[in-house]
Each structure stands twice: as structure tokens, then as C-alpha cells.
Design an enzyme around this catalytic site. Structure first.
Site, PDB file in Angstrom:
ATOM      1  N   ALA A  17      -4.909  -0.725  -2.313  1.00 54.08           N
ATOM      2  CA  ALA A  17      -4.145  -0.136  -1.107  1.00 54.08           C
ATOM      3  C   ALA A  17      -4.928   0.198  -0.058  1.00 54.08           C
ATOM      4  O   ALA A  17      -6.109   0.737  -0.251  1.00 54.08           O
ATOM      5  CB  ALA A  17      -3.442   1.351  -1.539  1.00 54.08           C
ATOM      6  N   LYS A  18      -4.785  -0.326   0.982  1.00 57.43           N
ATOM      7  CA  LYS A  18      -5.350   0.152   2.190  1.00 57.43           C
ATOM      8  C   LYS A  18      -5.000   1.430   2.907  1.00 57.43           C
ATOM      9  O   LYS A  18      -4.160   1.705   3.639  1.00 57.43           O
ATOM     10  CB  LYS A  18      -5.214  -1.058   3.416  1.00 57.43           C
ATOM     11  CG  LYS A  18      -6.343  -1.098   4.409  1.00 57.43           C
ATOM     12  CD  LYS A  18      -6.314  -2.223   5.212  1.00 57.43           C
ATOM     13  CE  LYS A  18      -7.191  -2.237   6.729  1.00 57.43           C
ATOM     14  NZ  LYS A  18      -8.512  -2.455   6.122  1.00 57.43           N
ATOM     15  N   ALA A  19      -5.793   2.530   2.098  1.00 55.27           N
ATOM     16  CA  ALA A  19      -5.106   3.951   2.473  1.00 55.27           C
ATOM     17  C   ALA A  19      -6.232   4.653   3.270  1.00 55.27           C
ATOM     18  O   ALA A  19      -7.624   4.373   3.076  1.00 55.27           O
ATOM     19  CB  ALA A  19      -4.882   4.623   1.329  1.00 55.27           C
ATOM     20  N   SER A  46       0.980  -1.030  -0.074  1.00 55.26           N
ATOM     21  CA  SER A  46      -0.064   0.024  -0.040  1.00 55.26           C
ATOM     22  C   SER A  46       0.679   1.039   0.047  1.00 55.26           C
ATOM     23  O   SER A  46       0.632   2.136  -0.705  1.00 55.26           O
ATOM     24  CB  SER A  46      -0.852  -0.019   1.054  1.00 55.26           C
ATOM     25  OG  SER A  46      -1.990  -1.091   1.154  1.00 55.26           O
ATOM     26  N   TYR A  85     -11.084   5.334   3.187  1.00 56.83           N
ATOM     27  CA  TYR A  85     -12.253   5.320   4.234  1.00 56.83           C
ATOM     28  C   TYR A  85     -13.194   6.299   4.744  1.00 56.83           C
ATOM     29  O   TYR A  85     -13.974   6.311   5.329  1.00 56.83           O
ATOM     30  CB  TYR A  85     -11.555   4.779   5.478  1.00 56.83           C
ATOM     31  CG  TYR A  85     -11.098   3.372   5.463  1.00 56.83           C
ATOM     32  CD1 TYR A  85     -11.840   2.541   5.764  1.00 56.83           C
ATOM     33  CD2 TYR A  85      -9.899   2.795   4.633  1.00 56.83           C
ATOM     34  CE1 TYR A  85     -11.551   0.911   5.680  1.00 56.83           C
ATOM     35  CE2 TYR A  85      -9.770   1.533   4.278  1.00 56.83           C
ATOM     36  CZ  TYR A  85     -10.497   0.505   5.116  1.00 56.83           C
ATOM     37  OH  TYR A  85     -10.104  -0.887   4.694  1.00 56.83           O
TER      38      TYR A  85
END
Length: 314
Positions: free
Chosen positions: A158-160, A64, A164
């Protein structure tokens, strides 16, 4: 309700006190959401506490960061070992581990490259994300009016942190309308995922989940569920899922680090199957919790025990 504090947080290679883990209000991450993160569970098993799929989570964190041109100044092995040391230091055998890589205090413009990279690891006690009863009875959810971002806008692999903001809109809309969670569609109207969970559909004995091209996060638990299905002889595949398939499915369930394996009993007030946890969901759920609780052998090497030398971290 505030988080239950633990004693220590790991910051750039050193342990600091929980209350000392602060950043400047003008840090780049505050204005621009320039952070990537992970969510990892540590389970307390009879053999001792163990972190679930630690290396895979940390590799996704590094991936990420790489997508966003953030150079993480620690190796995969170093991050894994620091996570184990963090849980040991805080003496919370069953907990949630949150690694964060963020751009800190420096320039105030959109260009992030002159801002320092900060790495934090925190952990705390956290129960079932959608509630203990939800694991058995299931949850009532809706299709959100908010779509997941289109391809080539915000990278969904990507866990950005910035992604969220979209998840918050989905979850808030669901909650104010009387649902526990929302399901997002992609920009073409196909099923993507929940606000913070991947989704699986069961029809005629087969299990399917949206492909990553439908703006779904490459979930670590998602991958685990697919492996469990194969172990149990349940047909499983990635498949484009139209919205209406959710209504006529035999079973639907969420999965994720926080949600673990949570059945869905209704969607848009339409009962899913029998309106309760279905038999295939239960089989998958039982096997998942048997592995994470240490009741059955760790056949895939998914658990990193706290009571092993660093060289043995998986």
C-alpha cells in the site's frame, strides 16, 4: 521552498480553489497518518500533454485504500477522467499529479471507521526529483541505518502516508550525512528500495530488482522498466539482493515517478562500476524518456493524452 500553486484542486467531485483545499487539524489523517496517495507525471509531448500510466496508478490507489478498509467513492474510470480534467483546468501540460484518499474529521480515536473518506486530486509543476544533472552523472547514496518495516507490520504494497515516516528518516539521515539518498534494507538485511524509489542492479549484462517480499513498493515505473528491458532484449528478473552486491555491481539505478530513471554512482563512498551512468542504464533511460516525450510510439499504451475523449482514456 513552497509548491508552485495552480488554480484548481479536485475535491470529492468538484473543483475548488487551491487555497480552499484545507482540512481540520483534528482530522483523523493528521494524528494517525490515515491516507493513501499516488504520484503521477504528466509529460508534454509534441502530440500534446499525456499522463503516464494513469490507470495503473489509480488502480494502485484503489488497492492501497482497500487494504486499509477505505472505500473510495469513485470508480477507476471516474478518477482517471477527473485527473485529465484537473490538468486541463490548470493549464500545466508538464506536471506532477497527486491523488490523495484520506480519513477526515470525525472521531478522535484510533478506530478510523466513523471518519469520512475525502478524495483530493492536485497537480503542480515539478522538475527532476534528484536534480537534472543526476540523470546524467548519477547520485551518491548510502545504506540507511533504518530498515523497511517487517512483514505483517505496515503493508508495504500500500502506498500509504504512514509508510513515509520511515522514508523521511531514511532521506533525512542521508542528507545530513552528505548523501543525496538512502537505500533501505529489509529486516533480514536484504536490499529493499530507496526512500521513495525502487532500485535496480546491473551485473554481467543482466538487470535485477528486489521482489515485493523484500518490503518493496510495487512501483509502476518499476514495472515499466522491466517491460523496457524485455523490449530491449536485456535479461531482467526479480532477485533477492544482498547488501554487498550493491558494491560490486556494474551499475545501479533508481526508478520512480519522481526519480524517473536516475543512476547511482557511489554507495557508502564506494564507486559503483565506473562511477558514472553505465551503458545499460543509459539504454533504459533513453527508451523511457523517448516514450514519455512522445519521440517514439507508445507501444504499450502507457500514455493517456489530454486531447482525447473520456472513453479513450487508457
Amino acid at each position: 521552498m513552497s509548491l508552485p500553486k495552480t488554480e484548481k484542486i479536485w475535491h470529492n467531485g468538484k473543483f475548488i480553489k487551491w487555497d480552499d483545499a484545507t482540512i481540520h487539524v483534528l482530522s483523523h489523517v493528521v494524528s494517525y497518518g490515515s491516507a493513501v496517495f499516488e504520484g503521477i507525471r504528466c509529460y508534454d509531448a509534441p502530440q500534446g500533454p499525456a499522463i503516464f500510466r494513469l490507470r495503473e496508478h489509480m488502480q494502485r490507489l484503489i488497492n492501497s485504500a482497500y487494504i486499509y478498509r477505505m472505500e473510495v467513492p469513485y470508480t477507476l474510470d471516474a478518477l482517471c477522467q477527473a485527473s485529465l480534467e484537473l490538468v486541463r483546468a490548470n493549464k500545466v501540460p508538464a506536471c506532477y499529479v497527486r491523488p490523495i484518499v484520506l480519513r477526515g474529521y470525525g472521531d478522535a480515536g484510533v478506530n478510523p471507521m466513523n471518519n469520512p473518506i475525502e478524495v483530493y486530486l492536485a497537480c503542480w509543476e515539478w522538475g527532476k526529483y534528484l536534480g537534472e544533472e543526476a540523470l546524467r552523472a548519477g547520485v551518491d547514496v548510502c545504506i540507511s541505518s533504518w530498515n523497511r518495516p517487517a512483514p505483517n507490520t505496515l503493508p508495504q504494497m500500500a502506498k500509504a502516508a504512514a509508510n513515509y515516516m520511515n522514508s523521511q528518516l531514511i532521506r533525512m539521515e542521508a542528507k545530513v550525512n552528505g548523501y543525496e539518498e538512502g537505500i533501505a534494507l529489509d529486516t533480514n538485511g536484504y536490499v529493499s528500495e530507496g526512500s521513495g524509489e525502487n532500485i535496480f542492479v546491473v551485473m554481467n549484462g543482466s538487470v535485477s530488482t528486489p521482489p515485493l517480499a523484500n518490503s518493496a513498493l510495487p512501483g509502476i515505473t518499476r514495472d515499466s522498466i522491466m517491460k523496457i528491458c524485455r523490449d530491449l532484449g536485456i535479461p531482467v528478473a526479480e532477485q533477492v539482493i544482498p547488501r554487498e552486491m550493491l558494491y560490486i555491481a556494474d551499475e545501479v539505478f533508481f526508478c520512480g515517478t519522481a526519480a524517473e530513471v536516475t543512476p547511482v554512482r557511489s554507495i557508502d563512498r564506494i564507486k559503483v562500476g565506473a562511477g558514472a551512468r553505465g551503458p545499460i542504464t543509459k539504454r533504459i533511460q533513453d527508451d523511457f524518456f523517448a516514450i514519455t516525450s512522445g519521440k517514439t510510439p507508445d507501444r504499450h499504451g502507457w500514455l493517456s493524452p489530454l486531447n482525447v475523449p473520456s472513453a479513450a482514456v487508457r
